[in-house]
Design an enzyme around this catalytic site. Structure first.
Site, PDB file in Angstrom:
ATOM      1  N   GLN A  96     -18.033  71.438 -30.347  1.00 31.71           N
ATOM      2  CA  GLN A  96     -17.182  71.653 -31.566  1.00 31.71           C
ATOM      3  C   GLN A  96     -17.734  71.684 -32.870  1.00 31.71           C
ATOM      4  O   GLN A  96     -18.616  70.742 -33.178  1.00 31.71           O
ATOM      5  CB  GLN A  96     -16.083  70.368 -31.525  1.00 31.71           C
ATOM      6  CG  GLN A  96     -14.957  70.635 -32.394  1.00 31.71           C
ATOM      7  CD  GLN A  96     -14.010  69.462 -32.472  1.00 31.71           C
ATOM      8  OE1 GLN A  96     -14.502  68.534 -32.730  1.00 31.71           O
ATOM      9  NE2 GLN A  96     -12.923  69.722 -32.075  1.00 31.71           N
ATOM     10  N   GLY A  97     -17.608  72.776 -33.931  1.00 29.07           N
ATOM     11  CA  GLY A  97     -18.107  72.909 -35.014  1.00 29.07           C
ATOM     12  C   GLY A  97     -17.112  72.727 -35.859  1.00 29.07           C
ATOM     13  O   GLY A  97     -16.749  73.782 -36.664  1.00 29.07           O
ATOM     14  N   SER A 132     -16.716  69.618 -38.258  1.00 29.68           N
ATOM     15  CA  SER A 132     -16.931  68.353 -39.049  1.00 29.68           C
ATOM     16  C   SER A 132     -18.306  69.026 -39.872  1.00 29.68           C
ATOM     17  O   SER A 132     -19.019  69.692 -39.299  1.00 29.68           O
ATOM     18  CB  SER A 132     -17.329  67.074 -38.504  1.00 29.68           C
ATOM     19  OG  SER A 132     -16.249  66.631 -37.854  1.00 29.68           O
ATOM     20  N   SER A 164     -20.911  67.215 -30.668  1.00 31.67           N
ATOM     21  CA  SER A 164     -21.385  66.750 -29.325  1.00 31.67           C
ATOM     22  C   SER A 164     -21.853  67.961 -28.529  1.00 31.67           C
ATOM     23  O   SER A 164     -21.231  69.092 -28.485  1.00 31.67           O
ATOM     24  CB  SER A 164     -20.048  66.042 -28.768  1.00 31.67           C
ATOM     25  OG  SER A 164     -19.354  65.457 -29.786  1.00 31.67           O
ATOM     26  N   GLU A 171      -5.962  66.915 -28.900  1.00 33.07           N
ATOM     27  CA  GLU A 171      -6.893  65.787 -29.071  1.00 33.07           C
ATOM     28  C   GLU A 171      -6.321  64.484 -29.097  1.00 33.07           C
ATOM     29  O   GLU A 171      -6.828  63.655 -28.267  1.00 33.07           O
ATOM     30  CB  GLU A 171      -8.067  66.117 -30.020  1.00 33.07           C
ATOM     31  CG  GLU A 171      -8.969  64.757 -30.146  1.00 33.07           C
ATOM     32  CD  GLU A 171     -10.138  65.392 -31.268  1.00 33.07           C
ATOM     33  OE1 GLU A 171     -11.160  65.568 -30.734  1.00 33.07           O
ATOM     34  OE2 GLU A 171      -9.896  65.075 -32.294  1.00 33.07           O
TER      35      GLU A 171
END
Lengths: 287, 382
Positions: B121-122, B124, B156, B239
């Site tokens: 996941q990109g 933040s 992550s 989520e």
């Protein structure tokens, strides 16, 4: 699995809420608080009896409504919201055993834990009250006697008190949110300030968690789940009333604001529903 | 109000339980936390087994109740967690399924389900934490490609990922919630540098990612250009709505293990500790019932999980921290400081729960504004 209120339960909730709003609204509540000596409103008691509140779980063959514990929980949540005074739980549990209880003709009380509420106003006292001595009750709408030793609290009583706690917690949340929307300070509604928002958000979280626990316990009638429901509902009601008082600021500390009535009743119910220590031990023993 | 399952659902549970009983003893030993290639192989192997047995799509296509049963049974049996498949199965996959074109769904969904491709996941960025919409990574268009530069953080599984769900700013002049687009970026594209971040738990769970003129085809954009914020909200509702369900069951299992350990060591005689464990049991029992309540509601309305997930996440993340504080007291003294003990590592990891996926403070704002209808803060303080 459909773990939601049924249509019938929604209707039961709405009907009870309407009945209580018309018959025991804020004026009636304040009149009861201002009376010299608190007394059970016999007219209201009979009306609740006629509406089937006390006979809800009695079989139809005995003149009852033939519903189950989940339905009773829905109704007692509304009773808790409205802060109806009187030994409702004890009278409910006496229906079918004590003449007049089901119809709302008799007011029945029973000692639970270390307390006996409404002894002098009741027609019938079940259980041993011989050594009960009066105390000056913190709750102006619940006269109390103290017992020298603890009396047993039946599972159903614990659950119904938890349901009342849940209703009270929902009510104090609504009161806090309404006040936070309307009350302005520093040129803005106080509900726009994060410090106030976060108090209200946590109140909602406690209500939602407690509701899931209380409803599930009503469905399973499992002693471990009832113990969980008790702990979470007591927390939601007591901490909810405290936070509501905080949101109201100085006004919350006055006798005129209703929030102290919710807090004091929540304290009383927390004792009558059984001790937190016993509930925690019940849960630990099941681990 | 009904807590019983249909015969069909109970049949599903029984078949799953039987299958788990057969397959779990045959799994290879778990790789160490810092062995990333090993972890990838282990997690993907587990997903492949689920897929071959017909459970690959359980997070998406099954009824919410079946998903609940799946999570309950796998956790009870101590089956592997989604691990490296987390972003693919619970973020990017559901987002592509809901918002992608038919061609995009064909390209990306099957490899996720088969355990062939890992996603990271990109979202933040160093200067845009909880204020996600303040992200600054830029994508300018050159013909059929976006050229991307900027940096991401808390990514992550970046070290072993094949794809990244990437949020980029495609219109710098638009208000901050507009002008964002959602892209699928191949992790082998030139210009990507991944640097592991060491967390306070000692592990390298996350990475920083630097993007230097990385080229991504325009066809990898999911949703319209500059509409990425809305697409992202779909992802985040998954989520917050369902990603933590299995973990509640896991916490109940841990609580049972704590009690057993306390009984063995005599710590159970400490009434204060014993009652704290009892209270935690009430907590996780109620959170499980709340999960069933939310799933029943979702099943009835057929909708994407809503802001109710914020209510759940708030309570759950704090409860999980209390659970591992209790674990430290069960272990006692030196035991509570020994990072060879799994509970000590879990205690350290649990510190992220009130921060990750939206801090508790942000969740409280969401609950107060979107559920309770309190006014938005006038300035700052968001």
């Amino acid at each position: 699995m459909h773990f939601q209120l049924t249509e019938e339960q929604r209707a039961l909730r709405e009907g009870t809420r309407e009945l209580l709003a018309g018959r025991f609204g804020r004026d009636a509540l304040r009149a009861a608080v201002d009376a010299d000596t608190p007394a059970v409103d016999r007219g209201l008691w009979r009306e609740l009896g006629e509406a089937g509140l006390f006979s809800l779980c009695l079989p139809e063959s005995e003149g009852g409504v033939g519903l189950g514990l989940p339905d009773a929980v829905v109704v007692f949540e509304e009773v808790g919201r409205a802060l109806v005074p009187g030994p409702l739980v004890a009278t409910f549990l006496a229906a079918g055993e004590v003449p007049g209880a089901a119809a709302g003709e008799a007011v029945v009380t029973t000692p639970y834990g270390s307390l006996l509420p409404w002894r002098d106003d009741a027609n019938v006292v079940r259980g041993d009250a011989s050594r009960a001595r009066p105390i000056a009750s913190a709750d102006p709408l619940t006269p109390l006697h103290a017992l020298p030793g603890p009396a047993p609290v039946p599972l159903e009583a614990t659950l119904l008190y938890a349901a009342e706690q849940l209703g009270s917690a929902g009510r104090t949340l609504d009161m806090a949110v309404q006040h936070a929307r309307e009350r302005e300070q520093f040129g803005s509604p106080i509900g726009s300030f994060q410090a106030v928002k976060h108090l209200c958000a946590e109140m909602l979280v406690r209500v939602e968690v407690a509701r899931a626990a209380v409803y599930a316990a009503a469905v399973t009638a499992d002693p471990v789940e009832v113990a969980a429901a008790e702990l979470l509902a007591d927390e939601a009601a007591v901490q909810g009333a405290r936070d509501c008082l905080q949101v109201h600021g100085g006004m919350g500390f006055t006798w005129e604001a209703d929030v102290h009535l919710h807090l004091k009743r929540a304290w009383v119910r927390a004792e009558l529903g059984g001790s937190a220590r016993d509930a925690e031990e019940t849960l630990a023993a099941a681990l | 109000m009904d807590l019983t399952y249909t015969d069909e659902e109970e049949g599903f549970r029984a078949r799953l339980r039987e299958w788990l009983g057969g397959v779990l003893p045959t799994l290879p030993p778990k790789p160490s936390p810092d062995d990333w290639p090993g972890r990838r192989a282990y997690d993907m192997g587990w997903q492949r087994r689920l897929y071959d047995a017909g459970y690959g799509e359980v997070h998406w296509d099954a009824s919410p109740t079946k998903r609940l049963i799946f999570l309950e049974e796998t956790e009870k049996a101590g089956a592997p967690y989604v691990g490296a498949n987390f972003v693919g199965l619970l973020h990017a996959g559901p987002t592509i399924a809901a918002e992608g074109s038919p061609g995009q769904r064909d390209r990306w969904l099957a490899p996720i389900l088969r355990g062939d491709e890992v996603w990271c996941q990109g979202f933040s960025e160093p200067d845009a934490g909880s204020d996600l919409a303040a992200l600054r990574t830029k994508a300018r268009r050159e013909g059929d490609e976006y050229v991307i530069s900027g940096s991401k953080i808390w990514t992550s599984h970046a070290e072993v990922a094949d794809w990244c769900e990437l949020l980029v700013r495609t219109d710098p002049s638009a208000p901050k919630h507009r002008g964002i687009s959602w892209l699928a970026m191949p992790m082998d594209a030139p210009g990507i540098t991944v640097r592991p971040l060491r967390t306070l738990a000692g592990s390298t769970e996350f990475a920083e990612m630097f993007l230097d003129d990385v080229r991504v085809p325009v066809g990898n954009r999911v949703g319209e250009e500059n509409d990425g914020w809305r697409v992202t909200m779909v992802t985040l509702s998954f989520e917050r709505g369902t990603a933590f369900v299995g973990e509640v069951v896991a916490c109940r299992r841990v609580l049972g293990e704590l009690a057993a350990h306390a009984k063995k060591t005599g710590r159970w005689d400490d009434a204060v500790l014993r009652r704290e464990l009892g209270l935690l049991s009430a907590e996780f029992g109620a959170l499980w019932r709340l999960t069933q309540w939310n799933v029943s509601e979702a099943q009835a309305t057929g909708g994407v999980p809503g802001v109710g997930g914020s209510v759940f996440k708030l309570r759950y993340s704090h409860a999980r921290q209390r659970l591992y504080e209790a674990a430290a007291r069960v272990l006692g003294g030196a035991g509570a400081l020994d990072t060879d003990q799994e509970w000590t590592l879990d205690r350290l990891s649990s510190l992220s729960y009130t921060i990750a996926a939206g801090t508790s403070q942000i969740q409280r704002n969401i609950v107060a504004e979107r559920i309770l209808g309190l006014p938005r803060s006038s300035k700052g303080g968001r």
